[in-house]
Design a protein around this motif. Structure first.
Motif, mmCIF file in Angstrom:
data_model
loop_
_atom_site.group_PDB
_atom_site.id
_atom_site.type_symbol
_atom_site.label_atom_id
_atom_site.label_comp_id
_atom_site.label_asym_id
_atom_site.label_seq_id
_atom_site.Cartn_x
_atom_site.Cartn_y
_atom_site.Cartn_z
ATOM 1 N N VAL A 112 0.846 -1.193 0.000
ATOM 2 C CA VAL A 112 0.000 0.000 0.000
ATOM 3 C C VAL A 112 0.885 1.248 0.000
ATOM 4 O O VAL A 112 2.054 1.192 0.368
ATOM 5 C CB VAL A 112 -0.962 0.034 1.216
ATOM 6 C CG1 VAL A 112 -1.923 -1.133 1.163
ATOM 7 C CG2 VAL A 112 -0.200 0.047 2.513
ATOM 8 N N THR A 113 0.326 2.345 -0.438
ATOM 9 C CA THR A 113 1.029 3.621 -0.340
ATOM 10 C C THR A 113 0.144 4.589 0.413
ATOM 11 O O THR A 113 -1.066 4.606 0.176
ATOM 12 C CB THR A 113 1.370 4.203 -1.735
ATOM 13 O OG1 THR A 113 0.200 4.209 -2.537
ATOM 14 C CG2 THR A 113 2.442 3.407 -2.425
ATOM 15 N N PRO A 114 0.692 5.346 1.325
ATOM 16 C CA PRO A 114 2.097 5.313 1.685
ATOM 17 C C PRO A 114 2.452 3.975 2.340
ATOM 18 O O PRO A 114 1.589 3.268 2.863
ATOM 19 C CB PRO A 114 2.245 6.469 2.667
ATOM 20 C CG PRO A 114 0.892 6.683 3.232
ATOM 21 C CD PRO A 114 -0.086 6.274 2.167
ATOM 22 N N TRP A 115 3.749 3.650 2.284
ATOM 23 C CA TRP A 115 4.237 2.383 2.809
ATOM 24 C C TRP A 115 3.877 2.211 4.279
ATOM 25 O O TRP A 115 3.935 3.163 5.063
ATOM 26 C CB TRP A 115 5.760 2.328 2.688
ATOM 27 C CG TRP A 115 6.239 2.062 1.295
ATOM 28 C CD1 TRP A 115 6.293 2.965 0.281
ATOM 29 C CD2 TRP A 115 6.727 0.843 0.776
ATOM 30 N NE1 TRP A 115 6.791 2.373 -0.842
ATOM 31 C CE2 TRP A 115 7.074 1.063 -0.573
ATOM 32 C CE3 TRP A 115 6.916 -0.423 1.311
ATOM 33 C CZ2 TRP A 115 7.593 0.074 -1.382
ATOM 34 C CZ3 TRP A 115 7.444 -1.412 0.498
ATOM 35 C CH2 TRP A 115 7.759 -1.159 -0.830
ATOM 36 N N ARG A 116 3.532 0.968 4.625
ATOM 37 C CA ARG A 116 3.380 0.593 6.029
ATOM 38 C C ARG A 116 4.715 0.029 6.499
ATOM 39 O O ARG A 116 5.438 -0.603 5.723
ATOM 40 C CB ARG A 116 2.292 -0.481 6.183
ATOM 41 C CG ARG A 116 0.905 0.021 5.898
ATOM 42 C CD ARG A 116 -0.181 -0.984 6.198
ATOM 43 N NE ARG A 116 0.276 -2.350 6.414
ATOM 44 C CZ ARG A 116 -0.443 -3.433 6.132
ATOM 45 N NH1 ARG A 116 -1.651 -3.305 5.612
ATOM 46 N NH2 ARG A 116 0.022 -4.644 6.355
#
Length: 144
Positions: A112-116
Motif C-alpha cells: 500500500v502507499t504510503p508504505w506501512r
C-alpha cells in the motif's frame, strides 16, 4: 507506468496457443493485473487442470522496445540461482514478433502507499536476501 494494457483475450490465438503449450494445459480463466510498465498483457491465468501461472506478452505493435526487454528478462530469469526469492520462469513463447513469458504464479499484492512499516521491512528483508543470492551476479545484464 502504463495506464492501459492488453488482456489475455486480446492476444492473437497463436500466442495463446504458445503459452498453453508451455503450460501443457488449456487456459480457462485470466485476470489482468494493473500497474507495471509494459503495454503488453500481464495476466494471472488458471488452466483446466487447476494450474496457475503469471503470463506477460508483448509485440512491437504495443511498444517497439518492449519485446527486447522481455527477451532480456527471460535470459536473466533463466540464469537466477534456485535460492533466489523470485518467481520461476516456466518457459516462453517467441515467434520473432510476439514474446510471452510464463512464470510461476505467486500469491500476493502490491504494498500500500504510503508504505506501512511492516511491508517496508518485508521488502527490505527480501532485497537483502536477493543481494546475498545474486552476489556475484549470475548473469551479466544485456546492455543497450
Amino acid at each position: 507506468m502504463t495506464k492501459t494494457r492488453l488482456h489475455w483475450h486480446e492476444l492473437p490465438a497463436h500466442v495463446r496457443d504458445g503459452v498453453e503449450a508451455v503450460l501443457g494445459d488449456r487456459v480457462v480463466a485470466a485476470r489482468s493485473q494493473s500497474g507495471g510498465f509494459s503495454p503488453g498483457t500481464a495476466d494471472r491465468v488458471r488452466t483446466a487442470g487447476g494450474g496457475r501461472a503469471f503470463v506477460k506478452a508483448v509485440s512491437p505493435a504495443q511498444n517497439d522496445r518492449s519485446p527486447d526487454l522481455h527477451r532480456a528478462e527471460a535470459r536473466i530469469a533463466t540464469a537466477l540461482p534456485p535460492d533466489t526469492p523470485a518467481p520461476r520462469l516456466r518457459g516462453s513463447y517467441d515467434d520473432g514478433d510476439w514474446i510471452a513469458l510464463v512464470f510461476t504464479d505467486v500469491e500476493g499484492r502490491h504494498p500500500v502507499t504510503p508504505w506501512r512499516a511492516d511491508e517496508l521491512a518485508a521488502v527490505l528483508s527480501t532485497l537483502e536476501t536477493m543481494a546475498g543470492a545474486l552476489t556475484p551476479a549470475p548473469a551479466a545484464a544485456p546492455t543497450p
